[in-house]
Design a protein around this motif. Structure first.
Motif, mmCIF file in Angstrom:
data_model
loop_
_atom_site.group_PDB
_atom_site.id
_atom_site.type_symbol
_atom_site.label_atom_id
_atom_site.label_comp_id
_atom_site.label_asym_id
_atom_site.label_seq_id
_atom_site.Cartn_x
_atom_site.Cartn_y
_atom_site.Cartn_z
ATOM 1 N N ASN A 21 -8.594 -1.034 -9.360
ATOM 2 C CA ASN A 21 -7.548 -2.061 -9.296
ATOM 3 C C ASN A 21 -8.041 -3.427 -9.318
ATOM 4 O O ASN A 21 -9.323 -3.683 -8.661
ATOM 5 C CB ASN A 21 -6.831 -1.809 -7.890
ATOM 6 N N LEU B 147 -6.899 3.484 -3.224
ATOM 7 C CA LEU B 147 -5.704 2.518 -3.253
ATOM 8 C C LEU B 147 -6.266 1.320 -2.739
ATOM 9 O O LEU B 147 -7.025 1.178 -1.998
ATOM 10 C CB LEU B 147 -4.713 3.105 -2.281
ATOM 11 N N LEU C 68 0.805 -1.267 -0.080
ATOM 12 C CA LEU C 68 0.074 -0.016 0.034
ATOM 13 C C LEU C 68 0.964 1.251 0.122
ATOM 14 O O LEU C 68 0.619 2.253 -0.782
ATOM 15 C CB LEU C 68 -0.716 -0.032 1.273
ATOM 16 N N GLU D 182 2.070 1.837 -3.469
ATOM 17 C CA GLU D 182 1.033 2.496 -4.502
ATOM 18 C C GLU D 182 0.824 3.999 -4.043
ATOM 19 O O GLU D 182 0.616 4.807 -4.809
ATOM 20 C CB GLU D 182 -0.357 1.701 -4.406
ATOM 21 N N LEU D 183 0.720 4.348 -2.751
ATOM 22 C CA LEU D 183 0.539 5.768 -2.533
ATOM 23 C C LEU D 183 1.773 6.451 -2.997
ATOM 24 O O LEU D 183 1.488 7.471 -3.442
ATOM 25 C CB LEU D 183 0.577 5.853 -0.732
#
Length: 418
Positions: free
Chosen positions: A285, A270, A47, A50-51
């Motif tokens: 996603n 996300l 995560l 992706e951030l």
């Protein structure tokens, strides 16, 4: 629709999808998988990557709201939440007034966790009460019972000034009197915000399969409508503003995050299964935790390993990943699907999202956004909806009638089909 690289003029809002549950509710179609500590550790590390990636697609990184949903986010240890918010604040501008919401399930939250979540930076909770009837809670697959729901709601009311409570109605074998009891019970706590959802049967859920086999029968449409109208009457009498089809609030407590969706504002999303919007394109996603972790955290680092690196002032997690295995961040098709909207699709989406709210759709705002005259484009639709008493036209806008709110999906289809 062609593929497109995401490009956010502004971030506005961030949605985080936590894809873990202790068990799957039979009505839920949101992506989730079985909770494991190792899975959460590796997911959290992914995560963060992706951030970092999505922050680079944003020009103005001022964030007004953050929302952690799922899944069951209240399974997370608060230290994870604190570190996530710190990472977001490092990459985005998050003002002190930002609304930061987290969903909690009464079955997986305690007084200690409520306190720690507030200290971590959460300033609003969304509580999945669903019902105060043990029979209905059991039917819905909820692990909490009526007494625990009351206990947790009372604790949250003690520690949080801003929170929302959810109820589900129009359940099989639910009477109007039983729903009225749920409403009266929730009003005893006077939550700042209440969300009401009638039970929907989504494909690929156990309830939908039972319905197809004839083993599950929903209440008659008349009873569903009576429940909705009863809720409108009771909540209005209690001082709640019905500001969106399913949402009611006391003055000053509108859900700012969701309201950005209805205002057709861009938002980042996300996590596996999360859906976002950059203002021109919608993306989702893939609903696959393993694929998500393989893409963003191929070495399967854990949250603890990242924190250890941070404490020892060693190379950052992203630098370590770069050295270990090159991250193919250019091939977005491996992790998400991106669909660009046509001008017609944008106008249709804008229209039905605006109509979800009590303000409705203002003609001048539509023109400001699209440089097109709404009444010219949708002349036939407006006339038909007014004739059927589903919308009202007044003061340069249209908005749903009470009947229109009950039949909202029929109204929205008028815009989507054209």
């Amino acid at each position: 629709m062609k593929m497109h690289n995401l490009n956010f003029e502004t971030a506005n809002a961030i949605y985080i999808h936590f894809p873990f549950c202790s068990s799957k509710c039979p009505y839920c179609d949101f992506y989730s998988t079985k909770y494991t500590k190792l899975g959460v550790d590796q997911f959290w590390a992914a995560l963060f990557m992706e951030l970092k990636e999505l922050s680079r697609t944003t020009k103005n990184n001022l964030v007004q709201t953050i929302y952690i949903g799922g899944g069951t986010p209240s399974l997370i240890e608060p230290v994870f939440v604190a570190e996530l918010l710190q990472k977001i604040k490092y990459r985005f501008k998050v003002p002190p007034t930002a609304e930061i919401t987290m969903e909690v399930n009464p079955a997986s939250v305690t007084e200690e966790k409520i306190i720690k979540l507030k200290r971590a930076g959460i300033n609003r909770l969304s509580v999945g009460i669903q019902s105060f009837n043990d029979q209905h809670l059991s039917f819905l697959g909820r692990r909490s019972n009526a007494e625990n729901n009351k206990k947790i709601l009372s604790l949250i009311d003690n520690y949080f000034d801003n929170y929302s409570a959810d109820l589900i109605f129009a359940l099989p074998n639910q009477s109007l009197n039983e729903f009225e009891q749920d409403l009266e019970e929730i009003l005893k706590f006077s939550p700042p915000h209440i969300s009401l959802y009638n039970l929907e049967l989504h494909e690929n859920t156990p309830f939908h399969e039972q319905y197809k086999k004839g083993n599950l029968k929903l209440p008659a449409e008349e009873l569903d409508a009576d429940m909705y109208e009863l809720a409108l009457e009771k909540l209005n009498t209690a001082g709640y503003r019905h500001y969106e089809i399913s949402n009611f609030c006391q003055p000053g407590y509108r859900a700012r995050h969701n309201y950005l969706y209805w205002l057709y504002q861009p938002y980042l999303a996300l996590g596996p299964g999360a859906s976002g919007f950059d203002g021109s394109c919608r993306y989702q996603n893939f609903r696959d935790l393993e694929k998500y972790i393989d893409y963003y955290n191929p070495e399967r680092f854990t949250f603890a390993e990242i924190m250890d690196l941070k404490k020892k002032n060693k190379k950052s997690f992203s630098e370590l990943l770069k050295n270990k295995k090159k991250l193919d961040v250019n091939n977005k098709a491996k992790i998400r699907k991106i669909n660009c909207l046509t001008a017609e699709e944008k106008m249709a989406e804008y229209s039905f999202l605006a109509l979800r709210t009590d303000n409705g759709l203002f003609y001048h705002k539509f023109y400001q956004k699209f440089k097109r005259d709404f009444k010219t484009i949708y002349k036939a639709e407006i006339e038909e909806l007014i004739k059927n008493k589903l919308i009202i036209e007044a003061n340069g806008r249209i908005y749903l009638t009470t009947r229109g709110r009950e039949l909202a999906n029929e109204v929205f289809l008028k815009f989507l089909l054209d």
